[in-house]
Scaffold this active site. Structure first.
Site, PDB file in Angstrom:
ATOM      1  N   TYR A   1     -73.629  23.423  22.926  1.00  0.00           N
ATOM      2  CA  TYR A   1     -73.347  22.000  23.016  1.00  0.00           C
ATOM      3  C   TYR A   1     -71.975  21.781  24.064  1.00  0.00           C
ATOM      4  CZ  TYR A   1     -71.055  17.642  21.578  1.00  0.00           C
ATOM      5  OH  TYR A   1     -70.573  16.455  21.482  1.00  0.00           O
TER       6      TYR A   1
ATOM      7  N   GLU B   1     -73.086  13.223  26.130  1.00  0.00           N
ATOM      8  CA  GLU B   1     -73.154  14.620  25.512  1.00  0.00           C
ATOM      9  C   GLU B   1     -74.620  15.387  26.027  1.00  0.00           C
ATOM     10  OE1 GLU B   1     -72.493  14.600  21.096  1.00  0.00           O
ATOM     11  OE2 GLU B   1     -74.741  14.447  21.303  1.00  0.00           O
TER      12      GLU B   1
END
Ligand code: GDP
Ligand code: MN
Length: 380
Positions: free
Chosen positions: A101, A189
């Site tokens: 992530y 993101e």
């Protein structure tokens, strides 16, 4: 404003963040053609502005172009969390080794951008954050200094990224940070950022949120707006520079000033009513804005009464009253209108309106009480 995965990926690509080869499609036959171009095996990804598409069945792997077409047909017929799938992204298959992530957000506590990274990337990052927060690495970035290479190395260390990937990671995070800053994003993101069996790093998913207040200087981004997400009335309101948010009640509100608009909604609730919307028409709004606001409020069939609450400061109340009258001539309605005017020339404003059979009130409490009564079918 949220951007779709394919839109965010296009932006990432401009900043040298590697993304899989692929293209967006609206119809299933196109998916087949793209699959043929990409060598057969592809992933079909629904483009809707919600998370968890994978778990909802909106991301499927196809082993050949025919299956790509079948799955595309299926996914294009889906609704995910209430949103229709109108587009799909057809990407080459990537052989995933590890899912990481990597994200940047504007953090209110730090008052600066914060890079968030975790070796436990993939679909359940929220769960990771809750259950094992120690697996999440956070680093605030001073926007004046920018993101420094030593910080990127700290992050790589922080998530135990194997050294062989550091060079690629450096380039990816530099690119992501620039994409975040230059596009006035509040979020950029990549989840997952993957390492592949071929030892490459690649952004498999992409998400950006652009600060709405910056859109005036990003006309190219403004065009990317997905009209399915906002209620039509909210889009109409934006055209007139009105801040409008649709709610579930039956008392339409028109107020100048965001704080006063919220106070108005609170007081309506206090007396047992329910606001149909939040609407701030801003300072110095003239008749065109007032009639646009009125039309937008009335486009909601649930509205039973309209409460107009104006605090006249620089704006003179008699001017506002004239605006309301012009607007009401423009937009004919049987729905009762309650107006509370205070401030400069309030008296003149009220008498202009009283002549026209509009309910006026001196205090917000009175105006709210009358509105709630009328919304319950009562007579004043
Ligand atoms: P989200 O569920 O909306 O976050 O969609 P993602 O794009 O993150 O995809 C969810 C999951 O699908 C990823 O975490 C991967 O495990 C899987 N996935 C997506 N693309 C590929 C791919 O090209 N190859 C493989 N093997 N899995 C993929
Ligand atoms: Mn994802």
């Amino acid at each position: 404003m949220k951007l779709h995965e394919y839109q965010s990926k296009k932006i990432f690509d401009r900043y040298d963040v590697p993304i899989p080869k692929g293209r967006v499609a609206n119809i299933a036959s196109e998916a087949k053609q793209i699959a043929e171009e990409l060598g057969g095996r592809v992933v079909i990804k629904s483009q809707v502005l919600v998370g968890g598409r994978g778990k909802a069945g909106g991301i499927r792997l196809a082993k050949d172009p025919n299956q790509a077409k079948e799955l595309a047909t299926e996914i294009l017929g889906m609704e995910i969390k209430g949103l229709p799938v109108r587009k799909i992204l057809v990407d080459e298959i990537v052989n995933i080794d590890q899912e990481i992530y990597l994200g940047i957000i504007n953090d209110r506590n730090y008052r600066m951008p914060v890079v968030i990274a975790s070796a436990a990337g993939g679909v359940d990052i929220e769960e990771v954050a809750e259950i094992s927060p120690e697996k999440i690495y956070k680093l605030p970035i001073d926007p004046l200094l920018g993101l420094q290479d030593f910080q990127i190395r700290d992050i790589a260390l922080g998530i135990d990224l194997p050294r062989e990937y550091w060079k690629q990671f450096l380039k990816i995070l530099r690119g992501l940070y620039l994409a975040f800053i230059e596009n006035d994003a509040t979020l950029a993101e990549i989840n997952p950022l993957v390492t592949t069996k071929e030892k490459k790093m690649i952004a498999l998913d992409a998400k950006m949120i652009i600060d709405d207040n910056s859109l005036f200087r990003h006309p190219d981004l403004m065009e990317l707006k997905d009209l399915d997400v906002d209620a039509p009335a909210e889009i109409e309101a934006q055209k007139y520079g009105l801040s409008f948010i649709k709610l579930d009640g039956d008392i339409g509100c028109m107020v100048n000033g965001a704080g006063l608009a919220m106070a108005t909604m609170d007081i309506i609730s206090q007396f047992g009513g329910q606001p149909a919307n939040f609407l701030d028409i801003g300072g110095g709004a003239g008749a065109p804005k007032v009639s646009a606001a009125l039309r937008i409020i009335l486009s909601d069939p649930k509205v039973k009464v309209i409460l107009i609450n104006i605090f006249g400061g620089i704006t003179r109340c008699d001017e506002v009253a004239k605006g309301i009258l012009v607007a009401l001539r423009d937009v004919k309605t049987e729905i009762p209108v309650v107006v509370r005017l205070v401030g400069t020339n309030a008296e003149e404003g009220r008498s202009l309106l009283a002549d026209q059979n509009i309910q006026t009130a001196e205090t917000l409490v009175d105006a709210a009480k009358i509105s709630v009564l009328l919304s319950n079918g009562g007579e004043k």
